[in-house]
Design a protein around this motif. Sequence first.
Motif, PDB file in Angstrom:
ATOM      1  N   MET A  47     -84.483 -18.431  63.040  1.00  0.00           N
ATOM      2  CA  MET A  47     -83.222 -18.649  63.717  1.00  0.00           C
ATOM      3  C   MET A  47     -82.883 -17.382  64.489  1.00  0.00           C
ATOM      4  N   SER A  48     -82.502 -17.552  65.728  1.00  0.00           N
ATOM      5  CA  SER A  48     -82.113 -16.428  66.571  1.00  0.00           C
ATOM      6  C   SER A  48     -80.608 -16.435  66.811  1.00  0.00           C
ATOM      7  N   THR A  49     -80.091 -17.575  67.264  1.00  0.00           N
ATOM      8  CA  THR A  49     -78.682 -17.687  67.626  1.00  0.00           C
ATOM      9  C   THR A  49     -78.152 -19.042  67.188  1.00  0.00           C
ATOM     10  N   VAL A  50     -76.941 -19.069  66.707  1.00  0.00           N
ATOM     11  CA  VAL A  50     -76.247 -20.316  66.442  1.00  0.00           C
ATOM     12  C   VAL A  50     -74.920 -20.242  67.192  1.00  0.00           C
ATOM     13  N   SER A  51     -74.513 -21.366  67.787  1.00  0.00           N
ATOM     14  CA  SER A  51     -73.257 -21.414  68.526  1.00  0.00           C
ATOM     15  C   SER A  51     -72.293 -22.369  67.841  1.00  0.00           C
ATOM     16  N   TYR A  52     -71.066 -21.884  67.623  1.00  0.00           N
ATOM     17  CA  TYR A  52     -69.978 -22.715  67.125  1.00  0.00           C
ATOM     18  C   TYR A  52     -68.966 -22.814  68.255  1.00  0.00           C
ATOM     19  N   PHE A  53     -68.178 -23.877  68.241  1.00  0.00           N
ATOM     20  CA  PHE A  53     -67.251 -24.144  69.337  1.00  0.00           C
ATOM     21  C   PHE A  53     -65.811 -24.098  68.857  1.00  0.00           C
ATOM     22  N   ALA A  54     -64.913 -23.689  69.749  1.00  0.00           N
ATOM     23  CA  ALA A  54     -63.496 -23.607  69.426  1.00  0.00           C
ATOM     24  C   ALA A  54     -62.676 -23.802  70.690  1.00  0.00           C
ATOM     25  N   ASP A  55     -61.507 -24.415  70.535  1.00  0.00           N
ATOM     26  CA  ASP A  55     -60.583 -24.542  71.662  1.00  0.00           C
ATOM     27  C   ASP A  55     -60.037 -23.172  72.043  1.00  0.00           C
ATOM     28  N   ASP A  56     -59.766 -22.343  71.043  1.00  0.00           N
ATOM     29  CA  ASP A  56     -59.223 -21.003  71.264  1.00  0.00           C
ATOM     30  C   ASP A  56     -60.237 -19.989  70.733  1.00  0.00           C
ATOM     31  N   VAL A  57     -61.052 -19.435  71.610  1.00  0.00           N
ATOM     32  CA  VAL A  57     -62.113 -18.509  71.209  1.00  0.00           C
ATOM     33  C   VAL A  57     -61.527 -17.232  70.615  1.00  0.00           C
ATOM     34  N   THR A  58     -60.412 -16.779  71.127  1.00  0.00           N
ATOM     35  CA  THR A  58     -59.787 -15.568  70.586  1.00  0.00           C
ATOM     36  C   THR A  58     -59.417 -15.772  69.129  1.00  0.00           C
ATOM     37  N   GLU A  59     -58.786 -16.887  68.818  1.00  0.00           N
ATOM     38  CA  GLU A  59     -58.406 -17.194  67.436  1.00  0.00           C
ATOM     39  C   GLU A  59     -59.648 -17.318  66.551  1.00  0.00           C
ATOM     40  N   ALA A  60     -60.668 -18.021  67.040  1.00  0.00           N
ATOM     41  CA  ALA A  60     -61.903 -18.193  66.271  1.00  0.00           C
ATOM     42  C   ALA A  60     -62.617 -16.848  66.078  1.00  0.00           C
ATOM     43  N   ARG A  61     -62.676 -16.033  67.120  1.00  0.00           N
ATOM     44  CA  ARG A  61     -63.298 -14.707  67.014  1.00  0.00           C
ATOM     45  C   ARG A  61     -62.616 -13.887  65.931  1.00  0.00           C
ATOM     46  N   ASP A  62     -61.284 -13.896  65.935  1.00  0.00           N
ATOM     47  CA  ASP A  62     -60.532 -13.112  64.958  1.00  0.00           C
ATOM     48  C   ASP A  62     -60.749 -13.643  63.536  1.00  0.00           C
ATOM     49  N   TRP A  63     -60.820 -14.968  63.389  1.00  0.00           N
ATOM     50  CA  TRP A  63     -61.058 -15.577  62.074  1.00  0.00           C
ATOM     51  C   TRP A  63     -62.432 -15.175  61.552  1.00  0.00           C
ATOM     52  N   TYR A  64     -63.462 -15.291  62.384  1.00  0.00           N
ATOM     53  CA  TYR A  64     -64.812 -14.920  61.956  1.00  0.00           C
ATOM     54  C   TYR A  64     -64.926 -13.414  61.702  1.00  0.00           C
ATOM     55  N   ALA A  65     -64.217 -12.600  62.457  1.00  0.00           N
ATOM     56  CA  ALA A  65     -64.221 -11.157  62.194  1.00  0.00           C
ATOM     57  C   ALA A  65     -63.640 -10.866  60.809  1.00  0.00           C
ATOM     58  N   ARG A  66     -62.564 -11.558  60.442  1.00  0.00           N
ATOM     59  CA  ARG A  66     -61.989 -11.384  59.103  1.00  0.00           C
ATOM     60  C   ARG A  66     -62.978 -11.834  58.035  1.00  0.00           C
ATOM     61  N   PHE A  67     -63.617 -12.990  58.243  1.00  0.00           N
ATOM     62  CA  PHE A  67     -64.568 -13.503  57.263  1.00  0.00           C
ATOM     63  C   PHE A  67     -65.801 -12.608  57.148  1.00  0.00           C
ATOM     64  N   LEU A  68     -66.372 -12.230  58.266  1.00  0.00           N
ATOM     65  CA  LEU A  68     -67.621 -11.468  58.264  1.00  0.00           C
ATOM     66  C   LEU A  68     -67.436  -9.982  57.980  1.00  0.00           C
ATOM     67  N   GLY A  69     -66.248  -9.470  58.248  1.00  0.00           N
ATOM     68  CA  GLY A  69     -66.012  -8.044  58.051  1.00  0.00           C
ATOM     69  C   GLY A  69     -66.583  -7.173  59.162  1.00  0.00           C
ATOM     70  N   VAL A  70     -66.898  -7.778  60.305  1.00  0.00           N
ATOM     71  CA  VAL A  70     -67.378  -7.042  61.482  1.00  0.00           C
ATOM     72  C   VAL A  70     -66.716  -7.627  62.726  1.00  0.00           C
ATOM     73  N   GLU A  71     -66.623  -6.804  63.743  1.00  0.00           N
ATOM     74  CA  GLU A  71     -66.052  -7.266  65.009  1.00  0.00           C
ATOM     75  C   GLU A  71     -67.152  -7.850  65.891  1.00  0.00           C
ATOM     76  N   ALA A  72     -66.764  -8.743  66.784  1.00  0.00           N
ATOM     77  CA  ALA A  72     -67.712  -9.252  67.779  1.00  0.00           C
ATOM     78  C   ALA A  72     -68.196  -8.077  68.617  1.00  0.00           C
ATOM     79  N   TYR A  73     -69.478  -8.076  68.942  1.00  0.00           N
ATOM     80  CA  TYR A  73     -70.024  -6.954  69.717  1.00  0.00           C
ATOM     81  C   TYR A  73     -70.124  -7.283  71.205  1.00  0.00           C
ATOM     82  N   PHE A  74     -69.966  -8.559  71.567  1.00  0.00           N
ATOM     83  CA  PHE A  74     -70.093  -8.960  72.970  1.00  0.00           C
ATOM     84  C   PHE A  74     -69.084 -10.062  73.243  1.00  0.00           C
ATOM     85  N   GLU A  75     -68.441  -9.997  74.409  1.00  0.00           N
ATOM     86  CA  GLU A  75     -67.481 -11.026  74.816  1.00  0.00           C
ATOM     87  C   GLU A  75     -67.633 -11.307  76.299  1.00  0.00           C
TER      88      GLU A  75
END
Length: 138
Positions: free
Chosen positions: A1-29
């Motif tokens: 597996m190289s990349t998986v894509s998840y979809f969201a109506d509000d990418v900012t909200e989803a990015r912030d949620w995944y950052a909280r869950f993963l404990g890391v910030e997105a590195y590319f936007e």
Amino acid sequence: MSTVSYFADDVTEARDWYARFLGVEAYFERSTPDGVLAYAEFRIGDYQAELGIVQRRFEVTPSDGPAGQILYWAVDDLDATLARLSALGAKTHDEPRVRGEGFVTASVVDPFGNILGVMTNVHYMAVAEQRRPPILPG
């Protein structure tokens, strides 16, 4: 597996949620010309796989509910991971199921309608352990 894509109506909200869950910030936007965040990407796991959050309007096969293949992420502690996901608002999709000795899967639906699979996988852990450099004394 190289990349998986998840979809969201509000990418900012989803990015912030995944950052909280993963404990890391997105590195590319990437944003649309009108400044709306359309894509955020994280590098995670032993092999720095890419998790992309994509604006739902770019989804090729939209669905009214959770759908598609389930990609399972290996985790060290399945129960703790499921508890953390629940605390962050994810809903149970499939309770933990023993698939064989050392293989347990479960899945949740994130707040954005994506199925997120998590599992303990002794085979994956053995391969990851073999690839880790030795710890030198000192």
